[in-house]
Design an enzyme around this catalytic site. Structure first.
Site, PDB file in Angstrom:
ATOM      1  N   ARG A 167      40.392 -17.749  -1.951  1.00 21.04           N
ATOM      2  CA  ARG A 167      40.978 -18.322  -0.726  1.00 21.04           C
ATOM      3  C   ARG A 167      41.418 -19.775  -0.952  1.00 21.04           C
ATOM      4  O   ARG A 167      41.270 -20.631  -0.087  1.00 21.04           O
ATOM      5  CB  ARG A 167      39.984 -18.285   0.446  1.00 21.04           C
ATOM      6  CG  ARG A 167      39.592 -16.899   0.889  1.00 21.04           C
ATOM      7  CD  ARG A 167      40.788 -16.168   1.496  1.00 21.04           C
ATOM      8  NE  ARG A 167      40.391 -14.961   2.208  1.00 21.04           N
ATOM      9  CZ  ARG A 167      40.190 -13.770   1.650  1.00 21.04           C
ATOM     10  NH1 ARG A 167      40.389 -13.613   0.340  1.00 21.04           N
ATOM     11  NH2 ARG A 167      39.834 -12.719   2.380  1.00 21.04           N
ATOM     12  N   SER A 241      39.168 -13.613   9.036  1.00 27.44           N
ATOM     13  CA  SER A 241      37.873 -14.218   8.685  1.00 27.44           C
ATOM     14  C   SER A 241      37.918 -15.696   9.029  1.00 27.44           C
ATOM     15  O   SER A 241      38.842 -16.397   8.614  1.00 27.44           O
ATOM     16  CB  SER A 241      37.601 -14.092   7.198  1.00 27.44           C
ATOM     17  OG  SER A 241      37.567 -12.755   6.809  1.00 27.44           O
ATOM     18  N   GLU A 337      37.802 -21.160   7.200  1.00 30.11           N
ATOM     19  CA  GLU A 337      38.947 -20.702   6.416  1.00 30.11           C
ATOM     20  C   GLU A 337      40.304 -21.138   6.982  1.00 30.11           C
ATOM     21  O   GLU A 337      41.146 -21.615   6.232  1.00 30.11           O
ATOM     22  CB  GLU A 337      38.881 -19.179   6.283  1.00 30.11           C
ATOM     23  CG  GLU A 337      39.902 -18.665   5.292  1.00 30.11           C
ATOM     24  CD  GLU A 337      39.838 -17.167   5.115  1.00 30.11           C
ATOM     25  OE1 GLU A 337      38.977 -16.730   4.362  1.00 30.11           O
ATOM     26  OE2 GLU A 337      40.641 -16.460   5.707  1.00 30.11           O
TER      27      GLU A 337
HETATM   28  N1  EPU Z   1      28.591  -7.388   7.373  1.00 36.12           N
HETATM   29  C1  EPU Z   1      27.599  -7.291   8.324  1.00 36.12           C
HETATM   30  N2  EPU Z   1      27.913  -7.624   9.621  1.00 36.12           N
HETATM   31  C2  EPU Z   1      29.141  -8.037   9.990  1.00 36.12           C
HETATM   32  C3  EPU Z   1      30.151  -8.140   9.005  1.00 36.12           C
HETATM   33  C4  EPU Z   1      29.849  -7.810   7.703  1.00 36.12           C
HETATM   34  O1  EPU Z   1      26.474  -6.925   8.012  1.00 36.12           O
HETATM   35  O2  EPU Z   1      29.323  -8.313  11.171  1.00 36.12           O
HETATM   36  C5  EPU Z   1      28.300  -6.963   5.998  1.00 36.12           C
HETATM   37  C6  EPU Z   1      28.960  -5.593   5.752  1.00 36.12           C
HETATM   38  O3  EPU Z   1      28.103  -4.560   6.090  1.00 36.12           O
HETATM   39  C7  EPU Z   1      29.212  -5.627   4.272  1.00 36.12           C
HETATM   40  C8  EPU Z   1      29.441  -7.089   3.980  1.00 36.12           C
HETATM   41  O4  EPU Z   1      28.918  -7.825   5.079  1.00 36.12           O
HETATM   42  O5  EPU Z   1      28.078  -5.210   3.554  1.00 36.12           O
HETATM   43  C9  EPU Z   1      30.896  -7.412   3.729  1.00 36.12           C
HETATM   44  O6  EPU Z   1      31.673  -7.045   4.850  1.00 36.12           O
HETATM   45  P1  EPU Z   1      33.232  -6.618   4.708  1.00 36.12           P
HETATM   46  O7  EPU Z   1      33.397  -5.529   3.700  1.00 36.12           O
HETATM   47  O8  EPU Z   1      33.741  -6.364   6.081  1.00 36.12           O
HETATM   48  O9  EPU Z   1      33.934  -7.865   4.058  1.00 36.12           O
HETATM   49  P2  EPU Z   1      33.782  -9.435   4.278  1.00 36.12           P
HETATM   50  O10 EPU Z   1      33.157 -10.017   3.062  1.00 36.12           O
HETATM   51  O11 EPU Z   1      33.139  -9.702   5.585  1.00 36.12           O
HETATM   52  C10 EPU Z   1      36.049 -10.031   3.115  1.00 36.12           C
HETATM   53  C11 EPU Z   1      37.270 -10.839   3.418  1.00 36.12           C
HETATM   54  C12 EPU Z   1      38.179 -10.078   4.396  1.00 36.12           C
HETATM   55  C13 EPU Z   1      38.562  -8.756   3.742  1.00 36.12           C
HETATM   56  C14 EPU Z   1      37.296  -7.976   3.412  1.00 36.12           C
HETATM   57  C15 EPU Z   1      37.580  -6.704   2.644  1.00 36.12           C
HETATM   58  C16 EPU Z   1      36.620 -13.177   3.207  1.00 36.12           C
HETATM   59  C17 EPU Z   1      36.327 -14.450   3.908  1.00 36.12           C
HETATM   60  N3  EPU Z   1      36.902 -12.117   3.983  1.00 36.12           N
HETATM   61  O12 EPU Z   1      35.322  -9.892   4.337  1.00 36.12           O
HETATM   62  O13 EPU Z   1      39.357 -10.858   4.580  1.00 36.12           O
HETATM   63  O14 EPU Z   1      39.396  -7.979   4.595  1.00 36.12           O
HETATM   64  O15 EPU Z   1      36.412  -8.768   2.567  1.00 36.12           O
HETATM   65  O16 EPU Z   1      37.960  -7.031   1.337  1.00 36.12           O
HETATM   66  O17 EPU Z   1      36.616 -13.146   1.984  1.00 36.12           O
HETATM   67  C18 EPU Z   1      40.463 -12.432   5.980  1.00 36.12           C
HETATM   68  O18 EPU Z   1      40.442 -13.202   5.032  1.00 36.12           O
HETATM   69  O19 EPU Z   1      40.986 -12.744   7.081  1.00 36.12           O
HETATM   70  C19 EPU Z   1      39.835 -11.126   5.842  1.00 36.12           C
HETATM   71  C20 EPU Z   1      39.716 -10.287   6.872  1.00 36.12           C
END
Ligand code: EPU
Length: 341
Positions: A167, A241, A337
């Protein structure tokens, strides 16, 4: 050149905050951009360049001149020997990112499918090196053209000079200095697929064999996943995010794991550990929380939402409270972000 005065920006930022631009112009040609910047310099107006407004928190009216880059050209060129089926696409900054993804996917080309349904325009994609489901923009990047606003001169950036990180890019470290007008990306028929991201791989392998997978199938599955947990900005204001996933030392991670056995974390190649910020916020019981006009999305705690009628300040104050709570409970600093203006 015609400038609109007191232009309401609520439809131009996905959080839907209602602030105004003192002057506003849409530009779809590079020469017109030079002219507008020169004119603004002569008048002493500050220039602010907008893309899709999907990673932006407005907290005030914008003085001077706001330029919206609307160049929406897309050109596919075969690169290298024809039998490689590798294409370089040159994309105007104003092309909606998801439209670009669907266009390349509909041609049977791999490369962008994991980045389906990310809001915003192509010109903004390199700034924060958009990433999702195991792929980042830098993995498909060739080069870009940008106008250096202080000198009104054109610069070319290749992969190395963009200094991409998680990012992050050189453009984040020189805020408001460059207007990116064209981005060149590499896509192809035989590019390796990336379907190992946990939730993506589970859904795809349950439904398809390896031979059946097409760029369209990956794209549709990513859309399904995103739609199941991310709010549609046309329905509820958000900027995706709101925080980076924080990176901590291995020792810090070990300490946290002992206290919180369910902690979600991803070891990095350099020995550090990335934590899921969504999990941290969720563990505070904040998923679905609401305070006035702002809140935490009920399906993904990493996304802050604006329910309408609120201000950028309200959202920032709320975000700071979340940062403080995460700091107090986990000793982890969350970094915002979106760009704050
Ligand atoms: N999780 C929770 N509770 C929540 C949200 C997430 O427990 O409310 C846990 C999920 O169960 C999972 C882990 O956290 O085990 C990761 O969650 P997720 O796969 O939804 O991905 P993320 O790390 O929260 C990142 C990116 C997203 C992208 C997703 C998928 C960042 C800051 N965000 O989110 O990007 O879509 O991975 O690759 O790196 C964005 O940048 O706007 C964005 C949506």
């Amino acid at each position: 050149m015609q400038f609109e005065e007191n232009k309401d920006l609520s439809a131009l930022n996905t959080l839907g905050f209602s602030y105004k631009a003192e002057r506003y112009v849409e530009i779809n040609e590079d020469t017109a951009l030079n002219e507008a910047v020169e004119y603004a310099q002569q008048k002493g107006w500050p220039v602010f360049v907008m893309g899709g407004g999907s990673n932006l928190v407005l907290t005030r009216n914008i003085p001077g001149l706001v330029i919206y880059l609307s160049k929406n050209t897309m050109q596919y060129d075969i690169r290298g020997p024809e039998n490689c089926w590798l294409f370089k696409i040159t994309v105007g900054a104003g092309v909606n990112w998801h439209q670009l993804v669907r266009d390349s996917v509909s041609r049977g080309l791999y490369g962008l499918e994991n980045l389906s349904l990310i809001p915003g325009n192509t010109g903004a994609a390199p700034v924060q090196n958009i990433g999702a489901y195991g792929v980042e923009l830098c993995d498909r990047f060739d080069s870009l053209t940008a106008l250096h606003l202080p000198t009104n001169e054109w610069h070319e950036f290749d992969l190395a000079s963009c200094e991409f990180g998680y990012r992050d890019s050189v453009f984040k470290h020189h805020p408001d200095e460059y207007a990116i007008t064209s981005v060149r990306l590499l896509v192809g028929k035989d590019m390796p697929q990336e379907t190992s991201y946990d939730s993506l791989s589970q859904l795809i392998t349950r439904r398809y064999t390896q031979n059946e997978i097409t760029p369209e199938i990956v794209s549709n599955t990513v859309c399904e996943l995103r739609q199941s947990k991310l709010p549609d900005p046309s329905i509820i204001g958000n900027a995706g995010s709101f925080f980076h996933n924080p990176i901590v030392t291995r020792a810090h991670h070990e300490g946290l794991r002992q206290r919180f056995p369910n902690l979600v974390s991803y070891p990095q190649e350099d020995g550090t550990v990335k934590l899921a910020a969504g999990w941290l916020i969720d563990s505070l019981g904040l998923r679905g929380n609401r305070k006035g006009a702002v809140g935490v999305h009920d399906k993904q705690a990493l996304v802050l939402v604006h329910h309408g009628g609120g201000t950028g300040h309200e959202l920032l104050t709320y975000a700071e409270e979340i940062q403080q709570s995460v700091q107090d409970k986990f000793g982890v600093e969350l970094i915002m972000e979106p760009k704050v203006l």
